[in-house]
Design an enzyme around this catalytic site. Structure first.
Site, PDB file in Angstrom:
ATOM      1  N   CYS A 269      72.304 -34.257 131.528  1.00  0.00           N
ATOM      2  CA  CYS A 269      71.513 -33.138 132.075  1.00  0.00           C
ATOM      3  C   CYS A 269      71.468 -33.217 133.604  1.00  0.00           C
ATOM      4  CB  CYS A 269      70.093 -33.167 131.510  1.00  0.00           C
ATOM      5  SG  CYS A 269      70.026 -32.918 129.739  1.00  0.00           S
TER       6      CYS A 269
ATOM      7  N   ARG B 119      72.012 -27.983 124.033  1.00  0.00           N
ATOM      8  CA  ARG B 119      72.438 -27.330 125.282  1.00  0.00           C
ATOM      9  C   ARG B 119      72.862 -25.909 124.966  1.00  0.00           C
ATOM     10  NH1 ARG B 119      72.647 -31.516 128.657  1.00  0.00           N
ATOM     11  NH2 ARG B 119      73.053 -33.505 127.641  1.00  0.00           N
TER      12      ARG B 119
END
Ligand code: BEZ
Length: 231
Positions: free
Chosen positions: A70, A147
């Site tokens: 991330c 995601r």
């Protein structure tokens, strides 16, 4: 048609009683759906999804703050923010982490990587947004958002979606390619072929008339029609 019940935080078929009915195993948004509206706290203040109407919006979830993949995605996105803006597109991130976690993470990113994350990062501690968008399971209590990326057009309609697992980072050039592709096919009423990149040739929509099919110079000329390069 399904309805979202905020008090049970679940989806129900229209006409069903949320208090007595189990939700369907999997209810998801589809391309062409209106993006569900929400209002939430973010790193740039309160945000409302519908206030982005008139601009393109890339809304995306990440599994957690302070995680390696991330962090690389946010550094890469912050570097490309001006490229998105040049295409009249805003960015909005979302995770279940608290606003204060988001602040601490963007501060760390600035200090360590020298780039300021200026797009909003929304907090979703109750999972209401994540569930409405299918970013977290609608039916269990696993809070880790995958995601998921939604490309939303200026009318608030979902035009593209991608979903990656936690252990594989997204390609930011691919998100930009999706955005550029949608903008160019909208502008020219055209089709973007496999591996299309900005300025590559587009395809014309196929003929819908039998006379045109028979009039084409060869067997593919009525449906595989090059339109030339457009930006
Ligand atoms: C990551 O972003 O590195 C990550 C997040 C959740 C699970 C595994 C990896």
């Amino acid at each position: 048609m399904y309805l979202y019940c905020p008090s049970t935080v679940k989806w129900y078929e229209a006409g069903m009683n949320p208090l007595t009915t189990a939700p369907p195993a999997c209810v998801g948004l589809r391309i062409g759906d209106l993006a569900p509206d929400f209002e939430a706290r973010s790193t740039v203040g309160p945000v409302r999804l519908s206030s982005f109407r008139g601009r393109w919006l890339v809304l995306f979830s990440h599994p957690a703050d302070f995680t390696p993949v991330c962090t690389t995605e946010f550094v890469a996105l912050a570097h490309e923010m001006a490229t998105f803006e040049a295409r009249n597109c805003a960015l909005m991130a979302m995770s279940v982490d608290s606003l204060f976690s988001h602040f601490a993470w963007v501060r760390m990113i600035r200090d360590r990587f020298g780039v300021e994350v200026r797009f909003p990062i929304v907090e979703d501690p109750t999972l209401v947004i994540g569930r409405a968008y299918g970013m977290v399971s609608a039916c269990d209590n696993d809070s880790a958002a995958v995601r998921t990326t939604f490309v939303i057009d200026p009318a608030g309609v979902i035009r593209a979606m991608t979903c990656y697992p936690a252990n594989l980072g997204r390609s930011i050039p691919e998100i930009l390619r999706i955005l550029a592709g949608l903008q160019v096919v909208d502008a020219h009423g055209a089709l973007a072929p496999a591996n299309w990149q900005p300025a590559d040739p587009l395809l014309e929509a196929p003929a819908h008339d039998l006379d045109e099919v028979f009039a084409a110079s060869d067997a593919t000329g009525w449906f595989l029609r090059d339109m030339g390069g457009q930006n």
